[in-house]
Design a protein around this motif. Sequence first.
Motif, PDB file in Angstrom:
ATOM      1  N   ARG A 147       0.816  -1.204   0.000  1.00 34.22           N
ATOM      2  CA  ARG A 147       0.000   0.000   0.000  1.00 34.22           C
ATOM      3  C   ARG A 147       0.848   1.250   0.000  1.00 34.22           C
ATOM      4  N   ASP A 148       0.286   2.318  -0.578  1.00 30.46           N
ATOM      5  CA  ASP A 148       0.841   3.651  -0.370  1.00 30.46           C
ATOM      6  C   ASP A 148       0.150   4.242   0.848  1.00 30.46           C
ATOM      7  N   PHE A 149       0.786   5.225   1.450  1.00 29.18           N
ATOM      8  CA  PHE A 149       0.134   5.915   2.547  1.00 29.18           C
ATOM      9  C   PHE A 149       0.071   7.392   2.230  1.00 29.18           C
ATOM     10  N   LEU A 150      -1.128   7.946   2.210  1.00 31.53           N
ATOM     11  CA  LEU A 150      -1.312   9.371   2.001  1.00 31.53           C
ATOM     12  C   LEU A 150      -0.862  10.111   3.257  1.00 31.53           C
ATOM     13  N   PRO A 151      -0.641  11.431   3.122  1.00 34.25           N
ATOM     14  CA  PRO A 151      -0.138  12.175   4.289  1.00 34.25           C
ATOM     15  C   PRO A 151      -0.955  11.920   5.556  1.00 34.25           C
ATOM     16  N   ALA A 152      -2.271  11.923   5.437  1.00 30.81           N
ATOM     17  CA  ALA A 152      -3.095  11.745   6.634  1.00 30.81           C
ATOM     18  C   ALA A 152      -2.845  10.382   7.270  1.00 30.81           C
ATOM     19  N   GLN A 153      -2.696   9.357   6.432  1.00 28.12           N
ATOM     20  CA  GLN A 153      -2.446   8.020   6.959  1.00 28.12           C
ATOM     21  C   GLN A 153      -1.053   7.924   7.544  1.00 28.12           C
ATOM     22  N   SER A 154      -0.110   8.518   6.832  1.00 26.32           N
ATOM     23  CA  SER A 154       1.277   8.439   7.256  1.00 26.32           C
ATOM     24  C   SER A 154       1.463   9.111   8.617  1.00 26.32           C
ATOM     25  N   ARG A 155       0.782  10.216   8.815  1.00 29.71           N
ATOM     26  CA  ARG A 155       0.872  10.890  10.119  1.00 29.71           C
ATOM     27  C   ARG A 155       0.333   9.999  11.226  1.00 29.71           C
ATOM     28  N   LYS A 156      -0.786   9.335  10.925  1.00 27.38           N
ATOM     29  CA  LYS A 156      -1.361   8.440  11.934  1.00 27.38           C
ATOM     30  C   LYS A 156      -0.406   7.294  12.244  1.00 27.38           C
ATOM     31  N   ARG A 157       0.219   6.752  11.205  1.00 30.26           N
ATOM     32  CA  ARG A 157       1.140   5.636  11.421  1.00 30.26           C
ATOM     33  C   ARG A 157       2.330   6.075  12.270  1.00 30.26           C
ATOM     34  N   LYS A 158       2.845   7.257  11.966  1.00 25.46           N
ATOM     35  CA  LYS A 158       3.992   7.735  12.736  1.00 25.46           C
ATOM     36  C   LYS A 158       3.609   7.964  14.199  1.00 25.46           C
ATOM     37  N   TYR A 159       2.413   8.483  14.388  1.00 20.23           N
ATOM     38  CA  TYR A 159       1.908   8.663  15.747  1.00 20.23           C
ATOM     39  C   TYR A 159       1.855   7.322  16.470  1.00 20.23           C
ATOM     40  N   GLU A 173      -0.271  -2.864  11.689  1.00 20.41           N
ATOM     41  CA  GLU A 173      -1.264  -2.612  10.646  1.00 20.41           C
ATOM     42  C   GLU A 173      -2.674  -2.859  11.174  1.00 20.41           C
ATOM     43  N   ARG A 174      -2.804  -3.927  11.920  1.00 21.26           N
ATOM     44  CA  ARG A 174      -4.125  -4.247  12.454  1.00 21.26           C
ATOM     45  C   ARG A 174      -4.534  -3.241  13.523  1.00 21.26           C
ATOM     46  N   ILE A 175      -3.565  -2.840  14.329  1.00 19.63           N
ATOM     47  CA  ILE A 175      -3.867  -1.844  15.351  1.00 19.63           C
ATOM     48  C   ILE A 175      -4.325  -0.554  14.677  1.00 19.63           C
ATOM     49  N   TYR A 176      -3.651  -0.206  13.579  1.00 18.10           N
ATOM     50  CA  TYR A 176      -4.030   0.980  12.815  1.00 18.10           C
ATOM     51  C   TYR A 176      -5.476   0.870  12.334  1.00 18.10           C
ATOM     52  N   ASP A 177      -5.798  -0.272  11.725  1.00 23.07           N
ATOM     53  CA  ASP A 177      -7.146  -0.463  11.193  1.00 23.07           C
ATOM     54  C   ASP A 177      -8.198  -0.363  12.304  1.00 23.07           C
TER      55      ASP A 177
END
Length: 447
Positions: A10-22, A338-342
């Motif tokens: 997957r690609d991660f858009l800025p909004a997703q990427s910020r959440k992942r980094k958090y 990934e699952r925690i993110y979802d």
Amino acid sequence: MKVSLPKGTRDFLPAQSRKRKYLFSRIEQVFQRFGYVPIETPVLENLSTLMGKYGDEGDNLLFKVLNNGDFLAKADEQALIERNSNRVLPDIAKRGLRYDLTVPFARFVVMHQNEIYFPFKRYQIQPVWRADRPQRGRYQEFYQCDVDVVGSESLMYEAELIQIYDTVFHDLGIPVEIRVNNRKLLAGLAEAAGVPGKMMEMTVAIDKLDKIGRNGVLEEMVRKGIPEGNALQILNDIDLAWNELEDRLLTSQSGTLGVSELKQVWNYLDAITLHNPVVRDVRLARGLNYYTGCIFEITLATDKVQMGSLGGGGRYAELTGVFGMNDMPGVGISFGAERIYDVMDELELWPKDLDRQLDILILAMDEACLQAAFPLVSSLRAAGLRADLYPQPDKFKKQMKYADAVGTPWVAIMGPEELEDNQVTLKNMATGEQQRVSIREIPDKIH
RNA sequence: GUGGAUGUAGCUCAGUUGGUUAGAGCGCUGGAUUGUGGUUCCAGAGGUCGCCGGUUCAAGCCCGGUCUUCCACCCCA
């Protein structure tokens, strides 16, 4: 040209990427608070390091990387003629993508045993790859967040890792149940039921109790070679209350040890406060063969979202044995990021201010204003603000649309009038209010 | 590896028993509004109908193959 992504990535858009980094940073902070140190290992490992560590299935799910150069010229000719992939493989691929973080860590410990100290507490947050068929909560490229301790048999670490699970999920706002079991206890269960050699088959079957029910488990055990009478005995035993089970396992040395280990872990846990329920569950299996003591698994404690386990782990008596280093016990857990993110997405657990990427955007009306705005944005950044400048004096409407799109809460408008007075027009994007302020006032005004 | 769905505009999707020029909403560009976004109105651009082959006078629609994505199983995070 039709562009696409490899399956399961997957690609991660800025909004997703910020959440992942958090997410990663919250997990990392907890790891650090418990005294774990970071390491990194390469994406690529030698296939000799990876093969045979995850079972036959695991070998199939390993991504292999073709050798460079004229790799077919060096391949076994007979194997090529027979189109025998398994025999050709060692000749054409010597490297593969890491499948998890534990086996590379074991290799790491062996290689660097003289450069680290024991007990060695490390954490590692890196992507791993599996050629699995993608589905909900399952990808071919995904991050794992691992914490492991090697070089100590202390059951305090079991308790500590349970506390790490508890802390992280409490921090993130995800209600979970921490399930704990012990491989020795499972071995004892198999012994007590008269099928000591069928521990794995038994374990895999009873792990599915919720999914396929009592009869399904019975069928599977019988199919895997456990006589029906013994299988029924097992099904009865796993329903026993803990003190009854304890008595039942007295006949088995292994089972007794398993019970004792769990008790010691609970002695540690009883003295601290946890936010999520920790339960002993004889039905918990875990697939990996190398666990020898306690095993852990995280399941969601809400029915608002359906999701497989959010993490798992356990103790291995011989973490590094396969690499020739004996008597090196380890215990560790993994978070399925990934699952925690979802789950956090579906439960809407992200902090509100995560999507704000900018404090202020400067818009310039003409070339002269743009020139004047450049040092201005620079000084705002130096003052600690997240500031940006629209790069050309486009139509003002277009600039405002951009400001809206990037979600900046403040806009500083710089036109010829403002420039003359050394001011900007400061606009609040939420309320639409705007006022003329001098440049040095900006940082105070927008806080 | 097994089974089931799916693929049409940048995105989400409609498209009737096969029938002329394939549509909508959102988004995008321009204008109404030459220094004001998020609301409204008008106009415009944008398509090898996943790919290959077959049936047919005619295929987005039927058939075969293939790939993609999604869902489930096995296994796993």
